[in-house]
Design an enzyme around this catalytic site. Sequence first.
Site, mmCIF file in Angstrom:
data_model
loop_
_atom_site.group_PDB
_atom_site.id
_atom_site.type_symbol
_atom_site.label_atom_id
_atom_site.label_comp_id
_atom_site.label_asym_id
_atom_site.label_seq_id
_atom_site.Cartn_x
_atom_site.Cartn_y
_atom_site.Cartn_z
ATOM 1 N N GLU A 162 0.828 -1.218 0.000
ATOM 2 C CA GLU A 162 0.000 0.000 0.000
ATOM 3 C C GLU A 162 0.857 1.261 0.000
ATOM 4 O O GLU A 162 0.388 2.355 0.317
ATOM 5 C CB GLU A 162 -0.941 -0.028 1.200
ATOM 6 C CG GLU A 162 -1.888 -1.223 1.199
ATOM 7 C CD GLU A 162 -3.176 -1.024 0.375
ATOM 8 O OE1 GLU A 162 -3.740 0.077 0.412
ATOM 9 O OE2 GLU A 162 -3.615 -1.973 -0.308
ATOM 10 N N HIS A 216 -4.480 1.458 7.454
ATOM 11 C CA HIS A 216 -3.084 1.766 7.107
ATOM 12 C C HIS A 216 -2.409 2.300 8.374
ATOM 13 O O HIS A 216 -3.081 2.921 9.213
ATOM 14 C CB HIS A 216 -3.000 2.891 6.054
ATOM 15 C CG HIS A 216 -3.409 2.485 4.678
ATOM 16 N ND1 HIS A 216 -4.192 3.284 3.880
ATOM 17 C CD2 HIS A 216 -3.113 1.393 3.943
ATOM 18 C CE1 HIS A 216 -4.380 2.692 2.717
ATOM 19 N NE2 HIS A 216 -3.739 1.541 2.720
ATOM 20 N N CYS A 273 -3.028 11.158 3.727
ATOM 21 C CA CYS A 273 -3.335 10.273 2.585
ATOM 22 C C CYS A 273 -3.155 11.017 1.276
ATOM 23 O O CYS A 273 -2.842 10.409 0.248
ATOM 24 C CB CYS A 273 -4.787 9.809 2.619
ATOM 25 S SG CYS A 273 -5.250 8.897 4.059
HETATM 26 O O1 SUG Z 1 -7.821 2.827 0.102
HETATM 27 N N1 SUG Z 1 -10.604 4.936 0.249
HETATM 28 C C1 SUG Z 1 -9.188 4.781 0.317
HETATM 29 C C2 SUG Z 1 -8.603 5.739 1.342
HETATM 30 C C3 SUG Z 1 -7.104 5.703 1.331
HETATM 31 C C4 SUG Z 1 -6.518 6.473 2.453
HETATM 32 N N2 SUG Z 1 -5.102 6.456 2.368
HETATM 33 C C5 SUG Z 1 -4.268 6.397 3.418
HETATM 34 N N3 SUG Z 1 -4.650 6.167 4.634
HETATM 35 N N4 SUG Z 1 -3.012 6.564 3.166
HETATM 36 C C6 SUG Z 1 -8.822 3.326 0.643
HETATM 37 O O2 SUG Z 1 -9.531 2.711 1.459
HETATM 38 C C7 SUG Z 1 -12.823 4.592 -0.702
HETATM 39 C C8 SUG Z 1 -13.443 4.704 -2.061
HETATM 40 C C9 SUG Z 1 -14.936 4.568 -2.044
HETATM 41 O O3 SUG Z 1 -15.470 3.902 -1.142
HETATM 42 O O4 SUG Z 1 -15.576 5.160 -2.939
HETATM 43 C C10 SUG Z 1 -11.313 4.422 -0.762
HETATM 44 O O5 SUG Z 1 -10.798 3.826 -1.682
#
Ligand code: SUG
EC number: 3.5.3.23
Length: 448
Positions: free
Chosen positions: A174, A250, A371
């Site tokens: 990730e 994460h 993020c």
């Molecule tokens: O991978 N949300 C992302 C958020 C990522 C956050 N990044 C970090 N913490 N670095 C994920 O879960 C949700 C998309 C949706 O539900 O439409 C989403 O992909």
Amino acid sequence: MKSCEVNFDGLVGPTHNYGGLSYGNVASQSNSQQSSNPKEAALQGLAKMKALMDMGFVQGVLAPQERPDVGALRSLGFSGTDAQVIEQAAKQAMPLLVASCSASSMWVANAATVSPSADTADGRVHFTAANLNCKYHRSIEHPTTSRVLGAMFADQKHFAHHAALPAVAQFGDEGAANHTRFCRDYGEAGVEFFVFGRSAFDTRYPAPQKYPARQTLEASQAVARLHGLSDDGVVYAQQNPSVIDQGVFHNDVIAVGNGEALFYHEDAFLDTEQMLAELSTKLAKRGGQFKAICVPRSQVSVEDAVRSYLFNSQLLSRADGSMLLIVPQECQNNERVWQYLQTLTSSGGLIREVKVFDLKQSMQNGGGPACLRLRVALNETELAAVNPGVIMTAPLYGSLTQWVEKHYRDRMTENDLADPQLLLECRTALDELTQILKLGAVYPFQIN
Ligand code: SUG
């Protein structure tokens, strides 16, 4: 030679929506099917970039992706013209259309893992695109991510790019969301800290019971090898499986590091004492003095941390050696977290200032300030070798704001994703964007 940390923020794409796609990410699940506002989302992100630039930080921008991803839909068996592909997917498999429309590439902390040149065997800055294979909608990001990063950091004398790891769960990667670097100075060799959620091959490591652990130890080790990091410059630590089960999908939802400091929740890791000792010893060998700032669960619960995204903050160095924390507004809305932050900044410790940003559109999908950014530590020569089109300036901020105003919708629901016009709007916008950012052809519709 002077070095600095550059934050490259993901520009929110025109299809930003709440698809409920990320099991284990509490915000994504609880806001599923709500209507979104892509224009507001992009402007909120740009406002953060502008504010950091105005504070004197070097700020960059990372372009969004072409969505819906008709190529991905074709590979799943939908055929005909692009409009027909979208129409068929909407009729037969709406969840696949929603996944192919996600603007999730905005969370560029997941785009790649980056090792600065001071840490790597060949003295180049190394990038490994993250395979993000835990979620289908994210697993389709890395080919374009690699092309965009390649167009931003093109000079092979200074930059080395690695393809994403094998696309299987055993190498779930990730990117920088589970990677932090400690150093005395950005230009000096540091200690790279890899946090994993489970091991794919070694059953001695416990795993969460409810939600998936996205990052494996084996993926982190592979990235460290690819980047040519030496053992004395690397520390691995396991995330506490019980916090993953509480929505910490994460490590950057429960800890953030910068310079010599790690700001983390008491429950974030397993074997915390041993891990802190290893970080301290290894950083000392690099001339640094490790500083641990632990937030006790008695003051901030894991639940409050997940709700407020206290740790998904940007910890930034100020000229006087102290640090500044960039937090989302949700921290201010949570009484206990806000109280904790007041105490923290008035205690005379390392973190002296907190700045609050409204990033609600991204936050509702589980993406906070951290993020939205990919950190790249660069020396002066390397910074000069970066494609200048992606470095934020006042005129670029003006152009990008106008571009968003011109191309983005201010409301999007699931039904809108089935509109073939959306793909055309997205392509028109991105074509113009590649000119604004001087990226060349990086999107499938431009190269196929
Ligand atoms: O991978 N949300 C992302 C958020 C990522 C956050 N990044 C970090 N913490 N670095 C994920 O879960 C949700 C998309 C949706 O539900 O439409 C989403 O992909």
